[in-house]
Design a protein around this motif. Sequence first.
Motif, mmCIF file in Angstrom:
data_model
loop_
_atom_site.group_PDB
_atom_site.id
_atom_site.type_symbol
_atom_site.label_atom_id
_atom_site.label_comp_id
_atom_site.label_asym_id
_atom_site.label_seq_id
_atom_site.Cartn_x
_atom_site.Cartn_y
_atom_site.Cartn_z
ATOM 1 N N LEU A 96 35.414 37.205 45.957
ATOM 2 C CA LEU A 96 36.843 37.397 45.714
ATOM 3 C C LEU A 96 37.678 36.442 46.547
ATOM 4 O O LEU A 96 37.405 36.253 47.737
ATOM 5 N N THR A 115 33.229 49.754 46.904
ATOM 6 C CA THR A 115 32.356 49.414 48.026
ATOM 7 C C THR A 115 31.605 50.635 48.542
ATOM 8 O O THR A 115 30.483 50.515 49.007
ATOM 9 N N LEU A 121 31.100 42.692 48.839
ATOM 10 C CA LEU A 121 32.218 41.769 48.709
ATOM 11 C C LEU A 121 32.032 40.565 49.623
ATOM 12 O O LEU A 121 31.609 40.715 50.761
ATOM 13 N N VAL A 123 34.750 37.650 50.687
ATOM 14 C CA VAL A 123 36.175 37.371 50.512
ATOM 15 C C VAL A 123 36.533 36.027 51.128
ATOM 16 O O VAL A 123 36.084 35.699 52.235
ATOM 17 N N ALA A 288 35.508 45.356 38.870
ATOM 18 C CA ALA A 288 36.509 45.123 39.919
ATOM 19 C C ALA A 288 37.865 44.794 39.315
ATOM 20 O O ALA A 288 38.909 45.242 39.813
#
Length: 302
Positions: A96, A115, A121, A123, A288
């Motif tokens: 992401l 999560t 994730l 990021v 997501a």
Amino acid sequence: MPELDLLATFLEIHRTGSLTAAAARRGLSQPAVSGQLARLERQLGEQLFERTNQGVRATARADTLASQIAPHVDKLRGAFDPADEACLARHGLLRLGGPAELTTLRVLPALVPLTTRGLRLRVQFGLAADLLTALLEERLDLVVSAVRPTQRGLAATPFVDEEFLLVGPPALARTVRAEALAQDPVRALAHLPLVAYAEELPIIRRYWRSAFGRRPPNELAVVVPDLRAVLTAVVAGMGVSVLPRYVAEPALAAGSVELLHEPEVPPLNTGFLATRVGGLADPVVALAYRQLLDRAKLWPTL
């Protein structure tokens, strides 16, 4: 090759360490789960679990098999049953990208339900142009962008509207005369030093053009590339700035900063959720994406 149902049951047994728990997760009876496990072990010609007083213990072969098949089985199950979100999240990986402040204060909390079910994730913070390039080059899967993407190969959906506020510390706010602000706001505010996100004054310039029809003539006192740090500098008395409401709201409520100007039409900026064209075919990305859009419906203008 073993059937998908057998492998899915095996994974639930491996994850829970219990035939009973696996049966509950799969919506099957315990005898049915035992039968599926026995069938899989016959097909593989190997024992996968040892029975214990506490349930079952995976063999080395079971651990290896689970690590090899888990991501693929979860994605297949999600493709055949899009409602099986827990299956999609578990062992899924989402790369992401987004602006640091919005991602930290709104986007990451919105993804907590995924999560907690196992979504992993990775990021990356940055400017929209850099993040969209990373998306095109398949280094990211989903981007929260402050601008609508124009590159071929990218698709975008409006996500949130950010409302911008002109704020300053109480001491500087008291130096602005109300009657002068009403008559000539640019001149009334011109003596105030600016605290900006970047030398080009991207947010401040947009506010001045929207509210006053021109660029700010003010001196640029401080540049710091994080809106939360901009707010800290404003609270400390270094100058005034334009911030999204979701960043400034706590300081406004506490009285640490004050609104310096209230335009008839608040300046807004629309943020977008961007993917590669066809990117939502990946069930983890789609999960997501849906989660963020659903959660954004509950937010007021940011």
